[in-house]
Structure formats: structure tokens, C-alpha cells
Design an enzyme around this catalytic site. Structure first.
Site, PDB file in Angstrom:
ATOM      1  CD  GLU A  56     -36.281  76.023 -14.646  1.00 21.48           C
ATOM      2  OE1 GLU A  56     -35.380  75.264 -14.507  1.00 21.48           O
ATOM      3  OE2 GLU A  56     -36.841  76.412 -15.705  1.00 21.48           O
ATOM      4  CB  ALA A 168     -57.994  38.751 -46.680  1.00 24.38           C
ATOM      5  CD1 TRP A 174     -64.526  55.010 -40.333  1.00 23.69           C
ATOM      6  CD2 TRP A 174     -62.431  55.032 -39.718  1.00 23.69           C
ATOM      7  NE1 TRP A 174     -64.000  56.019 -41.073  1.00 23.69           N
ATOM      8  CE2 TRP A 174     -62.763  56.231 -40.771  1.00 23.69           C
ATOM      9  CE3 TRP A 174     -61.270  54.993 -39.492  1.00 23.69           C
ATOM     10  CZ2 TRP A 174     -61.697  57.255 -40.984  1.00 23.69           C
ATOM     11  CZ3 TRP A 174     -60.240  55.813 -39.624  1.00 23.69           C
ATOM     12  CH2 TRP A 174     -60.566  57.249 -40.608  1.00 23.69           C
ATOM     13  NE  ARG A 188     -52.684  60.113 -36.460  1.00 25.84           N
ATOM     14  CZ  ARG A 188     -53.309  60.241 -37.731  1.00 25.84           C
ATOM     15  NH1 ARG A 188     -53.952  61.392 -38.297  1.00 25.84           N
ATOM     16  NH2 ARG A 188     -53.457  59.040 -38.355  1.00 25.84           N
ATOM     17  CG  ASP A 204     -55.128  52.684 -45.702  1.00 26.00           C
ATOM     18  OD1 ASP A 204     -55.923  52.106 -46.447  1.00 26.00           O
ATOM     19  OD2 ASP A 204     -54.720  52.100 -44.651  1.00 26.00           O
ATOM     20  CG  LEU A 208     -49.459  59.514 -41.462  1.00 29.12           C
ATOM     21  CD1 LEU A 208     -48.120  58.986 -41.662  1.00 29.12           C
ATOM     22  CD2 LEU A 208     -50.274  58.666 -40.587  1.00 29.12           C
ATOM     23  CG  LEU A 301     -42.846  49.889 -39.904  1.00 27.93           C
ATOM     24  CD1 LEU A 301     -41.611  49.651 -40.024  1.00 27.93           C
ATOM     25  CD2 LEU A 301     -43.233  51.114 -40.338  1.00 27.93           C
TER      26      LEU A 301
END
Length: 368
Positions: A56, A168, A174, A188, A204, A208, A301
Site C-alpha cells: 500500500e 536398492a 538422476w 526451494r 548424498d 539444499l 521421513l
């Protein structure tokens, strides 16, 4: 209230402006504002960054004296309290506007209708609810935090067409194509935090981070969150040496002095089962101002979050290949005895991203 076609057009423009702040406004909501006088837009703006002027104020500065007698279209109720910046509702009164149209009321208890109430008491015509669904969608995470004390949780998964996320032995690079991986960078960048599990970290060593130049976060790095019940996080993990903060949620284990020395934030969230209490963790993230949490983790998770009823949305990238029964699945969930016990989803969007298909779904609940 019956809104006119012009009302719809100007509010749609305000929402388009608000979306420009999708990567930069956390923990604040994304807000756009349009000021119209004599059928002409005389000022517009959006909230660009936390701590900066609200939409505003930006629009009022652009309109200057032309704001007197004008109608204001804003995607979220103007505030009437002092925060990091001054209140917007009194500024609108001082500018002499005669009507304010808000897409939705502000769920923040510090506002919660007081902004519109103040404007009405000052003699300004007030209308609310125009394109409310679109405005709600734009700030779903902020609304979740304001009303329930925790952020919105979105689980992102890359999987083969037969629903497998890794071989497995854990190999997963990828599964999805380059276009899908670029699309993930946008997810992200729009998030307050990116969550993963200790298994993913040990396998890995992910960073992130937001790696796309397309996503201008104005220097804001999403908080990295590692769920690590036994405090196995290596002090040499790559993410601890990167810009931005890393929070490690744990339930037990030895004191993490080495982790703290490496810059980690340690938060104890011990559940009755000896694992991290995920609800407690999310509420801690809500207290830290997190609106949206993106989960990039393994089936354990992801399954725990779904089983606990803590997942709001899913973004699943399906790649055009098959990986077989021996590969890992998307969710570790308890077996179901009845079809009625299934986790019900509502498909919000389905589109092709490069060679992959992206499914965007919402978890159905009886209560929001």
C-alpha cells in the site's frame, strides 16, 4: 456485495503484482496493491522484501496526490499496527482514498479485521472477499502459520513411473530430467525452509541451496532442516559450510558441540517413541517465522510426515522409466486393512515439465 468487472480486473492485477514477491517476502505475506482514479491506475506496488515498505505504501508513493478520492485494491487487508514498518490503514486515510477493496482479511491476530474496521470507522467504503480463493492460495503458508502455529508442508518427490525413488543401494541420480530439477529450484526459492532426513544427508551430502539464477531471493537463503533423531549429523557435512543456516532437530544422542562449532542450530524435539517429534519441530519452525517448508527426503521421513497428518501438499515428478520392485518407494507407510483408510488426495495441477510429468496434489482433510 456484487463486484463489478472492473473490480475483478484491478484485483487480478493486484494479485499479479503480489506474486512478484514470491521469493523474497518470507516471513511476511505476498501482497499487491493497485490504486485507481477515474478509471485509470494511478499507483501500484507490491511488498518486495521483509522489512521494506508494504504494498500500500509503495502504491501510495507512486500515486501521490492522485490517490485522493481513489479506490484501492489490495490482496490482503491493510494493517493497523506498528511492526517493522508503520501501519498502512492510517496512511490510506491520510491519503484521502474513498474506497478500499481487499481480497481477504488478514489472518494475523495482530490485524484480524482491525485494519478494515479502522478504515470503515474513518468513513472509507470497505469491501472484502474479491478473488479470495486466489489470495488465499498465494499465502497458504502464512495463513497456516497464523491460524495453526505451524508452516504449510509440501513434500517433493522425484520418482519413476512405477513409483520408485532410488535403487536398492540408495542410488538416485538422476531420476528426473533437467527441466524438473530446475523447477524444483523454484519450489526451494519460494520456501522458508527445506527439510530432509539424516539418511539423505549421510547418503548424498546434499547442499539444499537455491542454485537457479531465475529465482531471485534477494539474498534470502531458505533455512536447511535436518531431522536426525540420534544426532548422527557429520560436522563436515557440506551444507554446514554454505551460506545460510542449518537446523538439526534431534531426540537424543551425545551433545553436539562439534556441530554447534560448525554453525549448526541444535533443537531437541523428543517424542514419546524416542524419535523426533515432527509436530513439535514444525511448531518450532513456525515460531521462527517459517511459512512454507519443502520436504526433500527419503521414504521414511516422508512416510512419517504423511502418517502423522502433517503434510499439506505433494509435488511429484514422474519420470518416463521403470526401476523395478527392488528399488525404494516413495513413502514408508503402515499397511492398510481397509480402502477407507487410504490417504485421499485432491489433484490441483498436472502438467509436463520437460520429459517428466509433475503432479501437484493436496492432502484431503475433514478440517483445514
Amino acid at each position: 456485495m456484487a463486484f463489478s468487472l472492473d473490480d475483478h480486473r484491478y484485483m487480478a492485477h493486484a494479485l499479479t503484482l503480489a506474486r512478484r514477491g514470491i521469493y523474497t517476502t518470507q516471513p511476511n505475506p505476498r501482497v499487491g496493491c493497485v490504486i485507481v482514479a477515474g478509471g485509470v491506475i494511478v499507483g501500484e506496488g507490491w511488498h518486495q522484501i521483509a522489512g521494506g515498505p508494504h504494498a500500500e505504501i509503495v502504491a501510495l508513493d507512486a500515486a501521490a496526490e492522485k490517490a485522493r478520492g481513489a479506490t484501492v485494491y489490495v490482496s490482503l487487508e491493510p494493517c493497523n499496527h506498528q511492526g517493522r514498518t508503520g501501519p498502512c490503514a492510517p496512511a490510506l486515510v491520510r491519503a484521502g482514498v474513498t474506497r478500499v477493496v481487499a481480497a481477504m482479511k488478514d489472518p494475523n491476530p495482530a490485524v484480524a479485521g482491525d485494519g478494515l474496521g479502522y478504515l470503515a470507522r474513518e468513513g472509507i467504503a470497505v469491501d472484502a472477499g474479491l478473488l479470495e480463493d486466489e489470495a488465499t492460495r498465494l499465502n497458504a503458508g502464512f495463513i497456516r502459520r497464523m491460524t495453526q502455529g505451524r508452516p504449510r508442508v509440501t513434500v517433493k518427490i522425484a520418482a519413476s513411473l512405477d513409483g520408485r525413488t532410488a535403487m536398492a543401494d540408495g542410488e538416485s541420480r538422476w531420476i528426473s530430467g533437467a527441466a524438473a530439477r530446475e523447477d524444483v529450484q523454484r519450489l526451494r526459492a519460494a520456501s522458508s525452509a527445506i527439510m530432509t532426513g539424516i539418511g539423505t544427508v549421510l547418503a548424498d551430502d546434499p547442499s539444499l541451496t537455491v542454485r537457479s539464477a531465475v529465482c531471485d531471493t534477494a539474498g534470502r537463503a531458505p533455512l536447511r532442516v535436518v531431522v536426525d533423531s540420534s544426532l548422527r549429523m557429520p560436522a563436515m557435512a557440506r551444507m554446514l559450510g554454505l551460506e545460510g543456516e542449518t537446523l538439526v532437530a534431534y531426540a537424543g544422542g551425545a551433545p553436539g558441540t562439534a556441530l554447534e562449532a560448525a554453525g549448526a542450530i541444535l533443537v531437541r524435539c523428543q517424542g514419546d517413541d524416542g524419535r523426533v517429534d515432527l509436530d513439535q519441530l514444525l511448531r518450532d519452525l513456525g515460531e521462527r517465522g517459517c511459512n512454507d517448508v519443502l520436504v526433500e527426503a527419503g521414504p521414511a521421513l516422508c512416510g512419517s510426515l504423511v502418517a502423522s497428518g502433517l503434510v499439506d501438499e505433494l509435488v511429484i515428478y514422474l519420470a518416463p522409466h521403470l526401476m523395478g520392485d527392488g528399488a525404494r518407494g516413495m513413502f514408508s507407510l503402515p499397511g492398510l486393512d481397509r480402502m477407507d483408510d487410504r490417504v485421499q488426495l485432491q489433484i490441483l495441477d498436472l502438467r509436463r515439465v520437460g520429459d517428466d510429468f509433475r503432479i501437484h496434489a493436496r492432502v484431503r482433510r475433514e478440517t483445514p
